[in-house]
Design a protein around this motif. Structure first.
Motif, PDB file in Angstrom:
ATOM      1  N   VAL A  67       0.846  -1.184   0.000  1.00  0.00           N
ATOM      2  CA  VAL A  67       0.000   0.000   0.000  1.00  0.00           C
ATOM      3  C   VAL A  67       0.886   1.240   0.000  1.00  0.00           C
ATOM      4  CG1 VAL A  67      -1.650   1.328   1.367  1.00  0.00           C
ATOM      5  CG2 VAL A  67      -1.956  -1.132   1.085  1.00  0.00           C
ATOM      6  N   GLN A  68       0.482   2.214  -0.807  1.00  0.00           N
ATOM      7  CA  GLN A  68       1.291   3.409  -0.982  1.00  0.00           C
ATOM      8  C   GLN A  68       1.078   4.410   0.162  1.00  0.00           C
ATOM      9  OE1 GLN A  68       2.214   6.800  -4.429  1.00  0.00           O
ATOM     10  NE2 GLN A  68       0.722   5.176  -4.821  1.00  0.00           N
ATOM     11  N   ASN A  69       2.198   4.892   0.705  1.00  0.00           N
ATOM     12  CA  ASN A  69       2.161   5.960   1.698  1.00  0.00           C
ATOM     13  C   ASN A  69       2.095   7.303   0.984  1.00  0.00           C
ATOM     14  OD1 ASN A  69       2.541   4.073   3.874  1.00  0.00           O
ATOM     15  ND2 ASN A  69       4.715   3.986   3.300  1.00  0.00           N
ATOM     16  N   LYS A  70       1.819   8.348   1.738  1.00  0.00           N
ATOM     17  CA  LYS A  70       1.689   9.670   1.133  1.00  0.00           C
ATOM     18  C   LYS A  70       3.000  10.161   0.530  1.00  0.00           C
ATOM     19  CE  LYS A  70      -2.262  11.239   3.873  1.00  0.00           C
ATOM     20  NZ  LYS A  70      -2.791  12.255   4.827  1.00  0.00           N
ATOM     21  N   ASP A  71       4.142   9.637   1.024  1.00  0.00           N
ATOM     22  CA  ASP A  71       5.430  10.073   0.492  1.00  0.00           C
ATOM     23  C   ASP A  71       5.872   9.248  -0.708  1.00  0.00           C
ATOM     24  OD1 ASP A  71       6.075   7.674   1.652  1.00  0.00           O
ATOM     25  OD2 ASP A  71       7.625   8.464   2.991  1.00  0.00           O
ATOM     26  N   GLY A  72       5.006   8.337  -1.192  1.00  0.00           N
ATOM     27  CA  GLY A  72       5.322   7.544  -2.378  1.00  0.00           C
ATOM     28  C   GLY A  72       5.960   6.210  -2.076  1.00  0.00           C
ATOM     29  N   THR A  73       6.370   5.956  -0.832  1.00  0.00           N
ATOM     30  CA  THR A  73       6.920   4.659  -0.476  1.00  0.00           C
ATOM     31  C   THR A  73       5.786   3.657  -0.281  1.00  0.00           C
ATOM     32  OG1 THR A  73       6.936   5.211   1.881  1.00  0.00           O
ATOM     33  CG2 THR A  73       8.933   5.709   0.612  1.00  0.00           C
ATOM     34  N   LEU A  74       6.149   2.379  -0.209  1.00  0.00           N
ATOM     35  CA  LEU A  74       5.163   1.319  -0.057  1.00  0.00           C
ATOM     36  C   LEU A  74       5.392   0.558   1.243  1.00  0.00           C
ATOM     37  CD1 LEU A  74       5.187  -0.159  -3.696  1.00  0.00           C
ATOM     38  CD2 LEU A  74       3.494   1.404  -2.717  1.00  0.00           C
ATOM     39  N   ARG A  75       4.299   0.110   1.857  1.00  0.00           N
ATOM     40  CA  ARG A  75       4.400  -0.734   3.042  1.00  0.00           C
ATOM     41  C   ARG A  75       3.637  -2.033   2.794  1.00  0.00           C
ATOM     42  NH1 ARG A  75       0.312   2.924   4.245  1.00  0.00           N
ATOM     43  NH2 ARG A  75      -1.564   2.063   5.245  1.00  0.00           N
ATOM     44  N   ASP A  76       4.089  -3.114   3.411  1.00  0.00           N
ATOM     45  CA  ASP A  76       3.520  -4.446   3.219  1.00  0.00           C
ATOM     46  C   ASP A  76       2.392  -4.659   4.228  1.00  0.00           C
ATOM     47  OD1 ASP A  76       2.938  -7.111   2.916  1.00  0.00           O
ATOM     48  OD2 ASP A  76       5.010  -7.797   2.995  1.00  0.00           O
ATOM     49  N   VAL A  77       1.150  -4.819   3.730  1.00  0.00           N
ATOM     50  CA  VAL A  77      -0.005  -5.053   4.602  1.00  0.00           C
ATOM     51  C   VAL A  77      -0.670  -6.393   4.267  1.00  0.00           C
ATOM     52  CG1 VAL A  77      -0.408  -2.572   4.885  1.00  0.00           C
ATOM     53  CG2 VAL A  77      -1.582  -3.820   3.057  1.00  0.00           C
ATOM     54  N   SER A  78       0.088  -7.313   3.674  1.00  0.00           N
ATOM     55  CA  SER A  78      -0.481  -8.565   3.168  1.00  0.00           C
ATOM     56  C   SER A  78      -1.193  -9.367   4.241  1.00  0.00           C
ATOM     57  CB  SER A  78       0.635  -9.421   2.551  1.00  0.00           C
ATOM     58  OG  SER A  78       1.461  -8.655   1.710  1.00  0.00           O
ATOM     59  N   VAL A  79      -0.565  -9.496   5.418  1.00  0.00           N
ATOM     60  CA  VAL A  79      -1.119 -10.351   6.471  1.00  0.00           C
ATOM     61  C   VAL A  79      -2.404  -9.758   7.031  1.00  0.00           C
ATOM     62  CG1 VAL A  79      -0.705 -11.367   8.735  1.00  0.00           C
ATOM     63  CG2 VAL A  79       1.152 -11.283   7.040  1.00  0.00           C
ATOM     64  N   GLU A  80      -2.349  -8.483   7.434  1.00  0.00           N
ATOM     65  CA  GLU A  80      -3.535  -7.876   8.031  1.00  0.00           C
ATOM     66  C   GLU A  80      -4.699  -7.751   7.046  1.00  0.00           C
ATOM     67  OE1 GLU A  80      -0.351  -4.527   8.061  1.00  0.00           O
ATOM     68  OE2 GLU A  80      -0.393  -6.723   7.921  1.00  0.00           O
ATOM     69  N   ALA A  81      -4.388  -7.655   5.751  1.00  0.00           N
ATOM     70  CA  ALA A  81      -5.450  -7.567   4.743  1.00  0.00           C
ATOM     71  C   ALA A  81      -6.048  -8.923   4.415  1.00  0.00           C
ATOM     72  CB  ALA A  81      -4.918  -6.908   3.478  1.00  0.00           C
ATOM     73  N   GLY A  82      -5.370 -10.011   4.811  1.00  0.00           N
ATOM     74  CA  GLY A  82      -5.879 -11.348   4.554  1.00  0.00           C
ATOM     75  C   GLY A  82      -5.691 -11.824   3.137  1.00  0.00           C
ATOM     76  N   VAL A  83      -4.675 -11.299   2.447  1.00  0.00           N
ATOM     77  CA  VAL A  83      -4.466 -11.658   1.043  1.00  0.00           C
ATOM     78  C   VAL A  83      -3.109 -12.339   0.828  1.00  0.00           C
ATOM     79  CG1 VAL A  83      -5.978  -9.843   0.173  1.00  0.00           C
ATOM     80  CG2 VAL A  83      -3.560  -9.333   0.565  1.00  0.00           C
ATOM     81  N   ASP A  84      -2.526 -12.865   1.900  1.00  0.00           N
ATOM     82  CA  ASP A  84      -1.187 -13.446   1.831  1.00  0.00           C
ATOM     83  C   ASP A  84      -1.234 -14.930   1.470  1.00  0.00           C
ATOM     84  OD1 ASP A  84      -2.475 -13.815   4.282  1.00  0.00           O
ATOM     85  OD2 ASP A  84      -0.597 -14.150   5.353  1.00  0.00           O
ATOM     86  N   TRP A  85      -1.904 -15.237   0.366  1.00  0.00           N
ATOM     87  CA  TRP A  85      -2.005 -16.620  -0.108  1.00  0.00           C
ATOM     88  C   TRP A  85      -0.626 -17.159  -0.478  1.00  0.00           C
ATOM     89  CZ3 TRP A  85      -6.711 -18.912   0.238  1.00  0.00           C
ATOM     90  CH2 TRP A  85      -7.821 -18.071   0.360  1.00  0.00           C
TER      91      TRP A  85
END
Length: 622
Positions: free
Chosen positions: A308-326
């Motif tokens: 997911v994109q942060n406001k400064d253009g960097t990305l953070r990994d939210v796979s686990v909390e989003a439930g999409v880490d197949w």
């Protein structure tokens, strides 16, 4: 996570592309299999000396012309000449000034060549970023190799990161001499930007055991360089932002940046890692903040990633909390609003079927629909094909998942015949019935016609301007499909008809991607198909000894398979014209996908091509 899947990829394309001109080896059956005996094979480039079973030998014998020099003398020579060209390219790219002794190993004493850069060039294109110039090669030859090569590399004087490639795609024997046709390309970075040279050479070689160049004649030359217009920086404004965007994300830094080749030797086969790299990404606004986010499909054994994109253009990994880490082997993904609630839902194609996940808000996704299907699905594309106001889905099936036929689980079937296969897994049309109910409408919509061709990608477009969505399917080994939307029949069902042959767009090649765009601005949608340009395929398929006895469509099909990418111009009458060669867009290397986009904001659609194949160093875990 939920499913244990076995997936084995068999790529016989490499056999043909490395110089095989024989009939495909039939799959052995329990009744016909020869006894498994250990045999020794000659040394094959890229393989360590080892033993292979009797069944494997028939295929491996075709992997190098060195195993059949009598029949494939031209390919054996190509290997020797290509080794010389590779060494010459490396020498040309070195920062040190060229000297006579540095090129002596590559040219004969009587070497003759005209200037490889034309004295007179005409500008054929200019904008705020780049200028393109071309010229007709000179015919005046010189016997001194050093000044010829010095002049060739002069446009890169003072440049950094200079790269030179020389690729042989044709070998001919005539008048007692051997000639090769070669692509030359060079590039270098300066403070003003990047300068690139493209050319085609005809090389004449000596008959020595280690061949040397007797002459070079350029048949075309093109230079792309910064335009340097006043008030402009005069360089393409693209920079590699991977480290800046993903460098702070542990999963990207420690796993994605290393590459599949590294992990294939460190994960158990049980996890179904797919070293061919048939994984895609999806871009969409997963959290509704107006910024694009990225979902990355992964190899088996690694969790899919949602960045997911942060406001400064960097990305953070939210796979686990989003439930999409197949962790199942995943090939494709797509963000789309499947329930018309205004946010982006997620469709995922795994080796064990399709999953549709609802965006619940707050970066939470929930599985709402699954479809095992009859194929290993790759890419997914969405459109409202039936005009009822919601998005329907089309998934490309590559190989069959019929476990009765393939007892060891899901695996890629050998395409038969190689250039015109009809044994791929079926594609799937899911009709959206709202409320997260989807039905298989493939057959009722008529999309079961010619639905067996190892499909990689598809794209929707209203190419005939009649107000409904048609779809083009790019197939890896079979002829491509153009399904024209026929509208609703008396029974209320929307149906399609495959009109690819009548429209002139079957494009018998290794179809891997398709993009639509009005490249000539005539109001009609044209399209570009990503295929495979193969230098080896171009050399081999035009040799007299290639598939002796084959004529007509079969031989043409094999040759077409290696030509490269295709640009089809919409004629406005339901047919298309293949303008690929005239437009100069066939050689996109081993192309996996492309995109029409106006990169320089001049109002014309450009084409960006993603290409390449498996590369990288072997890493031994000590």
């Amino acid at each position: 996570m939920k499913t244990k899947v076995y997936f084995v990829t068999t790529c016989l394309a490499a056999v043909f592309l490395c110089g095989c001109g024989r009939e495909p080896v039939a799959q052995a059956t329990a009744e016909s299999s020869p006894p498994v005996t250990e045999v020794s094979l000659p040394a094959i480039p890229g393989f360590d000396a080892k033993a292979f079973s009797g069944r494997e030998r028939a295929i491996m014998d075709l992997a190098s012309p060195s195993t059949d020099k009598a029949a494939w003398e031209s390919e054996a020579f190509s290997e020797e000449a290509s080794a010389q060209l590779k060494a010459l390219a490396k020498k040309l790219a070195e920062p040190e000034p060229l000297q006579v002794k540095s090129i002596a190993a590559f040219v004969t004493d009587g070497f003759a060549a005209a200037a490889l850069i034309p004295e007179q060039m005409r500008e054929v294109y200019r904008d705020d970023l780049v200028a393109v110039r071309r010229g007709d090669p000179s015919l005046a030859a010189t016997s001194r190799a050093l000044p010829v090569f010095q002049a060739l590399m002069a446009p890169h004087a003072g440049a950094k990161n200079v790269h030179v490639t020389l690729k042989t795609f044709k070998v001919e024997q005539k008048d007692g001499a051997v000639f090769t046709t070669v692509f030359f390309q060079s590039s270098g970075h300066t403070a003003a930007g990047i300068t690139q040279q493209n050319a085609v050479w005809t090389c004449r070689w000596s008959g020595e055991s280690t061949p040397r160049l007797e002459s070079i004649a350029a048949s075309s030359y093109e230079r792309v360089e910064p335009s340097g217009q006043e008030g402009k920086e005069g360089r393409l404004q693209f920079a590699d932002a991977t480290a800046a965007v993903l460098g702070g994300t542990k999963s990207a830094r420690e796993q994605l940046a290393v590459g599949a080749g590294y992990w294939s030797g460190r994960l158990q086969k049980f996890y179904s890692i797919d070293t061919t790299g048939h994984q895609g990404i999806a871009i969409g606004d997963a959290d509704g903040d107006g910024l694009d986010d990225i979902y990355v499909a992964q190899q088996g054994g690694f969790p899919n990633r949602l960045y997911v994109q942060n406001k400064d253009g960097t990305l953070r990994d939210v796979s686990v909390e989003a439930g999409v880490d197949w962790m199942e082997l995943t090939h494709g993904a797509l963000f789309a609003d499947l329930d018309n609630d205004g946010d982006q839902d997620l469709a995922i194609s795994q080796s064990n079927g399709l999953l549709l996940m609802e965006n619940k808000g707050g970066l939470k996704f929930e599985t709402r629909f699954s479809e095992p299907g009859a194929a290993n699905y790759f890419s997914i594309t969405a459109a409202d094909y039936d005009g009822d106001g919601d998005l329907d889905l089309y998934a490309c099936g590559y190989s069959s998942r019929n476990n009765e036929e393939y007892a060891d689980g899901a695996r890629v079937t050998v395409p038969l015949p190689y250039h015109d296969s009809r044994n791929g897994g079926p594609n799937l049309l899911l009709q959206n019935e709202s409320g997260w109910k989807f039905s298989d409408a493939t057959t009722s919509a008529g999309l079961n016609e010619n639905n067996d061709r190892h499909s990689f990608a598809a794209s929707w477009e209203d190419y005939d301007n009649d107000g409904d969505m048609d779809i083009y399917v790019a197939n890896d080994f079979g002829r491509n499909n153009l399904y024209q939307n026929q509208g609703r029949g008396k029974n209320g069902q929307v149906t399609f008809r495959d009109v690819a042959a009548a429209a002139g767009v079957e494009d018998m090649s290794a179809g891997m991607g398709v993009t639509w765009g009005d490249y000539n601005r005539d109001g009609l949608m044209d399209f570009y198909v990503s295929n495979m340009f193969s230098a080896a395929g171009n050399r081999v398929a035009y040799q007299r000894q290639f598939r002796t006895g084959s004529t007509g469509d079969s031989l043409t099909g094999f040759r077409r398979h290696a030509r490269g990418n295709s640009l089809f111009q919409n004629n406005g009458d339901g047919t298309f014209a293949d303008v690929s060669v005239e437009a100069g867009v066939t050689m996109g290397r081993w192309a996996w996908g492309a995109q029409f986009a106006d990169l320089n904001n001049d109002g014309w659609e450009d084409i960006y091509v993603a290409n390449g194949y498996i590369t990288g160093d072997a890493k031994d875990d000590l």
